[in-house]
Design an enzyme around this catalytic site. Structure first.
Site, PDB file in Angstrom:
ATOM      1  N   CYS A   7      17.976  28.080 -44.801  1.00 41.69           N
ATOM      2  CA  CYS A   7      18.429  29.369 -44.283  1.00 41.69           C
ATOM      3  C   CYS A   7      17.706  30.496 -45.022  1.00 41.69           C
ATOM      4  O   CYS A   7      16.959  30.269 -45.970  1.00 41.69           O
ATOM      5  CB  CYS A   7      19.929  29.504 -44.481  1.00 41.69           C
ATOM      6  SG  CYS A   7      20.901  28.193 -43.703  1.00 41.69           S
ATOM      7  N   GLY A  36      15.561  30.168 -40.065  1.00 41.82           N
ATOM      8  CA  GLY A  36      16.738  29.739 -39.322  1.00 41.82           C
ATOM      9  C   GLY A  36      16.870  30.490 -38.022  1.00 41.82           C
ATOM     10  O   GLY A  36      16.791  31.719 -38.004  1.00 41.82           O
ATOM     11  N   ASN A 114      22.077  29.983 -49.068  1.00 36.98           N
ATOM     12  CA  ASN A 114      20.960  29.149 -48.653  1.00 36.98           C
ATOM     13  C   ASN A 114      20.943  27.925 -49.545  1.00 36.98           C
ATOM     14  O   ASN A 114      20.723  28.033 -50.746  1.00 36.98           O
ATOM     15  CB  ASN A 114      19.643  29.928 -48.785  1.00 36.98           C
ATOM     16  CG  ASN A 114      18.417  29.039 -48.616  1.00 36.98           C
ATOM     17  OD1 ASN A 114      18.484  27.974 -48.010  1.00 36.98           O
ATOM     18  ND2 ASN A 114      17.293  29.468 -49.158  1.00 36.98           N
ATOM     19  N   GLY A 115      21.198  26.749 -48.961  1.00 41.16           N
ATOM     20  CA  GLY A 115      21.184  25.540 -49.758  1.00 41.16           C
ATOM     21  C   GLY A 115      22.266  24.575 -49.347  1.00 41.16           C
ATOM     22  O   GLY A 115      22.989  24.793 -48.369  1.00 41.16           O
ATOM     23  N   TYR A 256       5.652  23.909 -45.899  1.00 39.99           N
ATOM     24  CA  TYR A 256       6.067  24.247 -44.538  1.00 39.99           C
ATOM     25  C   TYR A 256       7.005  25.439 -44.414  1.00 39.99           C
ATOM     26  O   TYR A 256       6.824  26.300 -43.563  1.00 39.99           O
ATOM     27  CB  TYR A 256       6.740  23.021 -43.914  1.00 39.99           C
ATOM     28  CG  TYR A 256       7.443  23.262 -42.595  1.00 39.99           C
ATOM     29  CD1 TYR A 256       6.730  23.390 -41.412  1.00 39.99           C
ATOM     30  CD2 TYR A 256       8.831  23.350 -42.540  1.00 39.99           C
ATOM     31  CE1 TYR A 256       7.381  23.600 -40.203  1.00 39.99           C
ATOM     32  CE2 TYR A 256       9.490  23.558 -41.335  1.00 39.99           C
ATOM     33  CZ  TYR A 256       8.755  23.687 -40.164  1.00 39.99           C
ATOM     34  OH  TYR A 256       9.398  23.894 -38.978  1.00 39.99           O
ATOM     35  N   ASP A 359      -1.849  19.033 -39.797  1.00 37.33           N
ATOM     36  CA  ASP A 359      -0.452  19.470 -39.711  1.00 37.33           C
ATOM     37  C   ASP A 359       0.195  19.258 -41.070  1.00 37.33           C
ATOM     38  O   ASP A 359      -0.368  18.597 -41.953  1.00 37.33           O
ATOM     39  CB  ASP A 359       0.293  18.691 -38.624  1.00 37.33           C
ATOM     40  CG  ASP A 359       1.520  19.441 -38.102  1.00 37.33           C
ATOM     41  OD1 ASP A 359       1.838  20.508 -38.647  1.00 37.33           O
ATOM     42  OD2 ASP A 359       2.163  18.947 -37.169  1.00 37.33           O
TER      43      ASP A 359
END
Length: 474
Positions: A7, A36, A114-115, A256, A359
């Site tokens: 998030c 998110g 977040n987590g 990423y 990728d």
């Protein structure tokens, strides 16, 4: 790459800005949208009241002009929180949206997190046995319960948060709004990023530095793992009683998750991905005519691969910018259809050529297989797949929602088996040694458990609960 990820959180203490803090929060959430797309929300303190709007969907879909006006009509808005969310437990109900605003004996408390905690079930059961009532299965609500209880026995909220940190285990980057303070908290391992900046006389905190840049704020520093930063109308100070542990920033932030224009704990995400491509070219060279990247997280690594290999870099895939990250889709069929309308091969650049496709990862392999098939249909003579991370062989319990082992292709097949499954002429993954060299200027250590199984906290003891089997008690 169809996996879930973290998030995004944002907070601002409005000192001297003419506009309501909601406006800056709204703009910052745009910059964090990549973290998110299931839901988002903003909570603002207007005088003695806290107004909050959350809903399912992306920032522009949720926050219409009417809703933004509703958040700002009650005052200047001196403190605000923002959140963008994906669901770690597959729970996409509105009740789990953040920021969460709750009331207790000392007033209101609002939180954006977040987590993912690893001792949720045990701690939740303990609190329920003591009379606590839960409305959601969110870690944020659990954390608020703990803070509120400790606050009744401590002199200030930062001490209550420090006591709560002795109880909770796992990953969390929190932004908390109390009646008089804005508090930013990062777990002692530093799993998730969190930084702070300044906009005029206003202080801001965010998951990534790109959010600060987007609103014109000056980056001050990263919040240290274990640090509690307290912002009031008169001062900014820290509680560092939980600092000093061995750090474990999620390496996937550099692979990423984060935006390439962010700098996390001293290391440029863009530079890390260039390095990943460079090391990938050194480890897995191939004769080819063009190097292309899978938008967007594979592009920087593809440039690095092309630069190191001296193979020309090209644009082989055109992305529909109005389609969100494919991890948001809840079924494999939806993910595959999303990829089909999201990425279109550029036939003129591919026809008759030997293509290196870069990728960031392969998780299930099905989406990758469809993409390679489409490249061949567009005229590619050969497709050589290069992945800028090692094979995934373990689930993550700290917020990056990588599926359980039975859904990880690297747990079912060796590299040759994966190559055959996805239909590539050759396949190469970045080595673990190469991965740990990509963030060359980082001032923290990394968690690589999804690649190695070496979890930085104990997940085998009595506090561990398999998040894929987690169920809320009703």
């Amino acid at each position: 790459m169809p996996i879930h990820e973290e998030c995004g959180v944002f907070g601002i203490y409005n000192r001297g800005l003419e506009q309501n803090a909601v406006h800056e929060t709204y703009l910052a959430l745009f910059a964090l949208q990549h973290r998110g797309q299931v839901s988002c929300g903003i909570a603002v303190r207007n005088g003695k009241t806290v107004d909050c709007i959350t809903d399912m969907g992306t920032v522009p879909n949720v926050f219409t002009a009417e809703r933004l006006a509703a958040l700002t009509e009650n005052g200047k808005g001196d403190v605000a929180l923002g959140h963008v969310r994906y669901s770690t437990h597959g729970e996409e109900d509105e009740i789990n949206n953040q920021p969460m605003v709750m009331s207790y004996a000392r007033g209101s408390i609002s939180v954006a997190n977040n987590g993912c905690l690893v001792n949720t079930a045990k701690l939740r059961e303990k609190l329920q046995n003591e009379g606590a009532v839960f409305q959601t299965n969110s870690n944020a609500e659990l954390i608020v319960h703990c803070i509120a209880r400790h606050r009744l026995e401590t002199e200030n909220i930062e001490t209550a948060i420090a006591e709560t940190m002795n109880e909770i285990e796992g990953a969390y980057s929190l932004v908390i709004m109390s009646p008089k303070k804005l508090v930013a908290v990062r777990d002692p391992k530093g799993f998730r990023p969190l930084c702070m900046g300044k906009l005029g006389e206003a202080y801001v905190v965010a998951s990534e530095s790109c959010a600060l840049q987007s609103i014109g704020a000056q980056f001050i520093r990263d919040i240290e793992p274990g640090e509690i930063v307290v912002i009031t109308k008169d001062a900014v100070y820290s509680n560092k009683t939980h600092c000093g542990q061995k750090t474990s920033l999620c390496i996937f932030e550099h692979v990423y998750t984060a935006r390439p224009d962010s700098v996390i704990d001293g290391a440029s995400v863009h530079r890390s991905r260039l390095n990943a491509g460079k090391f990938l070219a050194q480890e897995h060279p191939v004769e080819a005519d063009v190097v292309i990247g899978a938008p967007d997280s594979g592009l920087d690594a593809a440039i690095g691969y092309a630069t190191e290999s001296k193979i020309p870099y090209g644009i082989g895939l055109i992305k529909n910018r109005y389609i969100g990250r494919t991890f948001i889709q809840t079924t494999q069929t939806q993910r595959e259809r999303s990829v089909q309308i999201k990425l279109n091969p550029l036939g003129n650049e591919l026809e008759g050529k030997r293509v290196v496709l870069v990728d960031d990862s392969i998780v299930r392999g099905t989406t990758c297989a469809k993409l390679i098939k489409r490249l061949r249909a567009a005229g590619a003579k050969e497709v050589h797949m290069r992945i800028s991370s090692p094979p995934f062989i373990n689930p993550c319990y700290f917020g990056t929602d990588i599926s359980s082992k039975d859904k990880l292709i690297a747990c079912r097949m060796d590299i040759e088996g994966i190559r055959q499954f996805i239909g590539a002429d050759t396949l190469g993954f970045l080595s673990l040694e190469g991965l740990h060299k990509v963030a060359e200027k980082s001032n923290v250590s990394f968690c690589d458990a999804c690649f190695t199984g070496n979890y930085p906290v104990d997940i085998s003891g009595p506090n561990y609960v398999d998040k894929f089997d987690y169920k809320i008690k009703k």
